[in-house]
Scaffold this active site. Structure first.
Site, short mmCIF file in Angstrom:
data_model
loop_
_atom_site.label_atom_id
_atom_site.label_comp_id
_atom_site.label_asym_id
_atom_site.label_seq_id
_atom_site.Cartn_x
_atom_site.Cartn_y
_atom_site.Cartn_z
N THR A 98 -2.72 3.89 1.46
CA THR A 98 -2.62 4.07 2.90
C THR A 98 -3.95 3.65 3.51
O THR A 98 -4.91 3.39 2.78
CB THR A 98 -2.29 5.56 3.19
OG1 THR A 98 -1.06 5.88 2.54
CG2 THR A 98 -2.15 5.86 4.66
N GLU A 118 3.07 3.13 1.55
CA GLU A 118 3.26 4.20 0.56
C GLU A 118 2.56 3.91 -0.76
O GLU A 118 1.40 4.23 -0.89
CB GLU A 118 4.74 4.54 0.35
CG GLU A 118 4.98 6.01 0.06
CD GLU A 118 4.92 6.41 -1.40
OE1 GLU A 118 4.93 5.55 -2.29
OE2 GLU A 118 4.90 7.62 -1.66
N SER A 170 5.64 13.26 5.48
CA SER A 170 4.38 12.58 5.20
C SER A 170 3.26 13.61 5.13
O SER A 170 3.44 14.76 5.53
CB SER A 170 4.10 11.56 6.31
OG SER A 170 2.78 11.06 6.21
N GLY A 206 -4.73 8.82 1.18
CA GLY A 206 -4.88 9.65 0.00
C GLY A 206 -3.65 10.44 -0.41
O GLY A 206 -3.77 11.40 -1.15
N GLY A 207 -2.45 10.08 0.08
CA GLY A 207 -1.27 10.86 -0.29
C GLY A 207 -1.40 12.28 0.19
O GLY A 207 -1.97 12.56 1.25
#
Length: 577
Positions: free
Chosen positions: A396, A416, A460, A482-483
């Site tokens: 991201t 993603e 998200s 960073g997820g």
């Protein structure tokens, strides 16, 4: 050195295109900015994940563009030079503060195809597909939302012509840009991108090797796509040849998806109500659902507000302990309640209620960890939901900008996984955001909030955030890729800027730590392993892992000057004037 020389050359080329009256400092263009240095600007500033994107964003600001204009132009460049992370084949969330319109939360999250069912990622035996198998697939592609969101934001808060914002990226795509060390490294580790003929021809040599660092990559297909978007707005993307090619690529994939022309034509970006809550003397505002980032960051700050965090060193065992315990509580609620609010009743206000957070905070023992925490029960919540888990990977990007008129923008965008679905169309990669849904649609017969459904937006963790002072002036902008680690990255950066009074660059440099309601996680290679024994004595199960954040931060000082910080873990730079 060749890569840096090419960046300097491209900086000169950009200047020769008359994109700016004032050329950027050499260190900003070359990426040689010391990450310990304080970058200060008098009027306007932007921070992005790549030197060329920051340079273009600065140029737009110099030309009188708004903060929204700057992040749009920079995002078009990032889709070219940082294709592994974000682009027009994906989506994002934008939080902007405009002097006339106030604070706006823009939702450009992808949507599932109308024909999608909750069982999409289940095998014949009812077990979830292996994640890697689900990702590189047409079935993972959601309707991209970035173009629609950025166009909608520009219609309301843009100052320069829409067509002008695409010109720098179009020129770079045609002239070529140098392959960066980060892009080369990720390509070297990639094993599935070569299966797509267009991606293989673009990213790799005839021998199947990734292009060396500094190689000039030209992308005329991307330039053509941007020209269509520049000329026709969203119509140039969601209709016509581009839309037909997107659908064909998804449906003709070996693992065919069901994205349709109607899905693209009907996509709409949404304006949602921002989430705001006090922390000390600041008002902190973030993104609402379907992102869990805003709720979780505000919850962490809320439960920590009863502790005097300022008296602890940022890398002390006390700070790591309290911060990790706050993370457990926030992630427990995240797994239970957060999803697309158009499909599930998400109790966002109840989760941020001061009384509720005060009660949750009492679960934190100042000296002892009690391990994983259960989700709370906010007042008035009656819907039974099962806890849900999804991968939420870290490929991201994040951009922040302040313009000369006091406008601010904080945007996180993503495709993603690294290189998304590994499907390349017209010079850009398509997302795999549908793998952000829970693969298991129910648990013990109870529906999962983040289950896959047609038209739904996957949960998200993106957390674009703005902080306001007591006078209502936006004074800080922060965010990170960073997820699901975005949440502790952003929450800790806010602590660093407020309680610990660090500069934006010092905040971005801090080692990472936290808990996602499992082990207490410490960033590898940052000296935090020395805290392991003390944390274990407090009851923590400790895990060391790499944490490649990409924090972008700008803070406005009392004298009006802007100070920026770019994460040393990536290639971002600060640019301002």
């Amino acid at each position: 050195m060749q890569y840096k020389k090419l960046l300097v050359l491209l900086s000169c080329v950009l200047s020769s295109w008359a994109l700016a009256d004032v050329s950027p400092p050499p260190e900003a263009a070359s990426g040689r900015v010391e990450k310990s240095a304080a970058i200060v600007a008098e009027k306007a500033m932007i921070v992005t994940a790549h030197p060329l994107a920051s340079e273009v964003g600065k140029t737009i600001l110099q030309q009188g563009g708004s903060a929204v204009d700057a992040v749009i132009a920079a995002q078009w460049v990032l889709g070219l030079v940082e294709p592994q992370s974000s682009g027009i084949g994906g989506g994002g969330f934008l939080l902007s503060h405009h002097l006339r319109e106030g604070l706006t939360a823009w939702d450009g999250r992808e949507t599932a195809p109308a024909s999608a069912t909750p069982q999409r990622f289940l095998q014949a035996d009812g077990q979830p597909l292996p994640f890697a198998e689900a990702v590189a697939s047409g079935q993972a592609v959601g309707t991209p939302g970035l173009v629609a969101m950025l166009y909608a934001a520009h219609q309301r808060q843009g100052k320069l012509p829409w067509v002008k914002l695409a010109e720098p990226a179009i020129r770079l795509a045609e002239a070529g840009f140098p392959v960066s060390p980060r892009l080369h490294t990720l390509l070297s580790k990639e094993t599935r991108l070569q299966q797509d003929p267009a991606a293989r021809a673009y990213f790799f040599t005839a021998e199947g090797k990734p292009h060396p660092v500094g190689t000039l990559l030209r992308n005329p297909a991307y330039a053509d796509t941007l020209r269509r978007i520049a000329a026709r707005g969203p119509q140039g993307f969601y209709h016509g040849e581009v839309a037909r090619d997107i659908v064909a690529a998804v449906k003709n994939h070996a693992k065919a998806g069901d994205l349709s022309l109607q899905d693209l034509a009907q996509y709409q970006a949404k304006i949602r109500s921002p989430l705001c809550a006090p922390y000390r003397q600041w008002n902190v505002c973030g993104m609402p659902a379907p992102s869990s980032g805003g709720v979780a960051v505000l919850q962490m700050l809320g439960v920590l507000s009863r502790f005097d965090m300022a008296k602890y060193s940022p890398v002390s065992v006390e700070a790591v302990h309290l911060f990790s315990e706050a993370g457990r509580l926030a992630f427990a609620d995240r797994e239970r309640y957060l999803a697309d609010p158009d499909f599930v009743a998400v109790p966002q206000q109840a989760l941020l209620d001061p009384i509720y957070l005060a009660l949750r905070s009492q679960r934190i023992d100042p000296v002892r960890s009690h391990g994983s925490q259960p989700a709370g029960q906010p007042a008035g919540v009656k819907t039974a939901l099962a806890e849900n888990h999804s991968a939420d990977l870290p490929s991201t990007t994040h951009l922040v900008a302040f313009d000369a008129e006091g406008g601010v923008a904080s945007m996180t965008s993503s495709i993603e996984d690294a290189f998304g679905s590994r499907i390349m169309v017209r010079g850009f990669l398509l997302n795999n955001q549908l793998t952000d849904f829970s693969f298991l649609p129910e648990k013990d017969g109870v529906p999962v909030a983040n289950r896959l459904e047609g038209g739904k937006r996957p949960r998200s963790s993106m957390a674009p955030t703005l902080l306001f002072n007591r006078q209502g002036e936006a004074v800080m902008a922060v965010g990170s890729p960073g997820g699901s680690l975005i949440i502790p990255y952003v929450a800790k950066a806010i602590l660093a800027l407020t309680d610990w009074r660090l500069t934006p660059q010092a905040a971005a440099n801090l080692p990472h730590y936290g808990s996602r309601n499992a082990a207490t996680e410490l960033e590898q290679g940052q000296g935090l392993d020395t805290l392991t024994e003390a944390l274990q004595q407090r009851g923590h199960s400790v895990k060391l892992l790499p944490m490649t954040s990409g924090l972008s931060i700008i803070a406005k000082q009392a004298d009006g000057r802007l100070i920026g910080g770019a994460d040393p873990r990536r290639e971002g730079v600060v640019a301002g004037f």
